[in-house]
Design a protein around this motif. Structure first.
Motif, short mmCIF file in Angstrom:
data_model
loop_
_atom_site.label_atom_id
_atom_site.label_comp_id
_atom_site.label_asym_id
_atom_site.label_seq_id
_atom_site.Cartn_x
_atom_site.Cartn_y
_atom_site.Cartn_z
N MET A 66 0.82 -1.21 0.00
CA MET A 66 0.00 0.00 0.00
C MET A 66 0.86 1.26 0.00
N ALA A 67 1.88 1.28 0.86
CA ALA A 67 2.74 2.47 0.96
C ALA A 67 3.47 2.72 -0.36
N ASP A 68 3.92 1.65 -1.00
CA ASP A 68 4.64 1.79 -2.26
C ASP A 68 3.72 2.31 -3.37
N ARG A 69 2.46 1.92 -3.31
CA ARG A 69 1.50 2.40 -4.32
C ARG A 69 1.12 3.86 -4.11
N LEU A 70 1.13 4.29 -2.86
CA LEU A 70 0.67 5.64 -2.54
C LEU A 70 1.75 6.70 -2.70
N SER A 71 3.03 6.28 -2.68
CA SER A 71 4.10 7.27 -2.75
C SER A 71 5.31 6.72 -3.49
N ASP A 72 5.96 7.59 -4.26
CA ASP A 72 7.21 7.24 -4.92
C ASP A 72 8.41 7.58 -4.05
N ASP A 73 8.16 8.22 -2.92
CA ASP A 73 9.21 8.60 -1.98
C ASP A 73 9.48 7.40 -1.06
N VAL A 74 10.70 6.87 -1.09
CA VAL A 74 11.01 5.68 -0.30
C VAL A 74 10.87 5.95 1.18
N ALA A 75 11.24 7.13 1.62
CA ALA A 75 11.12 7.47 3.04
C ALA A 75 9.66 7.46 3.49
N VAL A 76 8.78 8.00 2.66
CA VAL A 76 7.35 8.01 2.98
C VAL A 76 6.81 6.58 2.98
N SER A 77 7.24 5.77 2.01
CA SER A 77 6.81 4.38 1.96
C SER A 77 7.27 3.62 3.19
N LEU A 78 8.51 3.87 3.61
CA LEU A 78 9.01 3.19 4.80
C LEU A 78 8.22 3.58 6.04
N LEU A 79 7.87 4.86 6.13
CA LEU A 79 7.05 5.31 7.26
C LEU A 79 5.69 4.62 7.22
N GLY A 80 5.12 4.48 6.02
CA GLY A 80 3.85 3.81 5.87
C GLY A 80 3.92 2.33 6.19
N ASN A 81 5.10 1.76 6.13
CA ASN A 81 5.33 0.36 6.49
C ASN A 81 5.61 0.22 7.99
N THR A 82 6.23 1.22 8.55
CA THR A 82 6.67 1.17 9.96
C THR A 82 5.51 1.25 10.93
N ILE A 83 4.67 2.25 10.78
CA ILE A 83 3.61 2.52 11.76
C ILE A 83 2.64 1.34 11.89
N PRO A 84 2.15 0.77 10.78
CA PRO A 84 1.26 -0.38 10.94
C PRO A 84 1.93 -1.59 11.61
N THR A 85 3.22 -1.79 11.33
CA THR A 85 3.92 -2.93 11.93
C THR A 85 4.02 -2.78 13.45
N GLY A 86 4.42 -1.61 13.91
CA GLY A 86 4.49 -1.38 15.35
C GLY A 86 3.12 -1.49 16.00
N ALA A 87 2.11 -0.96 15.33
CA ALA A 87 0.76 -0.98 15.89
C ALA A 87 0.21 -2.39 16.00
N ILE A 88 0.40 -3.21 14.95
CA ILE A 88 -0.16 -4.56 14.98
C ILE A 88 0.54 -5.41 16.02
N LEU A 89 1.80 -5.16 16.29
CA LEU A 89 2.50 -5.92 17.33
C LEU A 89 1.86 -5.69 18.70
N VAL A 90 1.49 -4.44 18.99
CA VAL A 90 0.83 -4.15 20.27
C VAL A 90 -0.47 -4.94 20.36
#
Length: 224
Positions: free
Chosen positions: A30-54
């Motif tokens: 999803m993050a890769d589809r929504l943004s061509d900016d790798v940093a933004v995509s990584l942020l979009g990958n990071t937040i859901p991962t931390g959240a689902i672990l909780v």
């Protein structure tokens, strides 16, 4: 003795790892589809991962301990809190569940179900990063259990959120997740040929954390 049957514990481990990997892979797509900016995509990958672990550790922890990670299971085996057969069953469930998580993510995003990653992740910097990432994860778990067990879901979620950004490898810190990510040629992938270095580094990091924190967490009132 756990109040939950072995079958329930193994299903909890498989389900939790599937949902974790599904979140990692799905949010990466999803993050890769929504943004061509790798940093933004990584942020979009990071937040859901931390959240689902909780969420996953909170709801499944009481059933199986919420390892979702062979490196965590390895440490609890070394601590003699799991027998060898049970530890092996946990690890198999985690790997199987994780692979299913990758495949389900592909189905959700209308991608080919079976894939092999072509993303290169290798070299000494990546391996050291995985040692550091897994060391920190196990440190968070062991110290959390020792001092504030109820906070462990948050400690793990927050640690992984941070480690995505301060490690060169983006903190896999989990052999089951690494194996599962080899089955997706998307943002979160890793080439199958790169897995051995990552997995070895993760087990080394886990063992180092256990060695240090077994000493560090021993109070003056406990025998040396």
């Amino acid at each position: 003795m756990s109040e939950f049957s072995l079958s329930r514990r193994l299903v909890a481990e498989a389900l939790g790892t599937a949902m974790l990997v599904g979140t990692v892979v799905g949010s990466g797509i999803m993050a890769d589809r929504l943004s061509d900016d790798v940093a933004v995509s990584l942020l979009g990958n990071t937040i859901p991962t931390g959240a689902i672990l909780v969420v996953l550790i909170t709801i499944l922890g009481p059933i199986s301990g919420a390892h979702f990670n062979p490196a965590v299971t390895f440490v609890f085996w070394l601590r003699e809190e799991l027998g060898l057969a049970l530890a092996g069953a946990y690890m198999a469930s985690q790997i199987l569940g994780g692979i299913c998580g990758s495949l389900i993510a592909h189905v959700m995003f209308e991608l080919p179900v079976w894939q092999a990653s072509t993303t290169v992740r290798t070299g000494s910097a990546q391996w050291v990063a995985e040692v550091v990432a897994t060391f920190g994860l196990l440190a968070s778990i062991l110290a959390g259990i020792r001092f504030r067990e109820a906070a462990v879901p948050w400690l793990v979620g927050l640690y992984i959120t941070a480690a995505y950004w301060f490690t060169a490898s983006t903190s896999f810190a989990n052999p089951a997740v690494a194996i599962s990510r080899a089955f997706t040629d998307t943002f979160a992938g890793i080439r199958p040929i790169d897995l051995p270095g990552f997995i070895l580094a993760e087990f080394i990091g886990a063992a180092l954390a256990l060695a240090l924190f077994s000493w560090l967490l021993k109070s003056n009132t406990e025998r040396a």
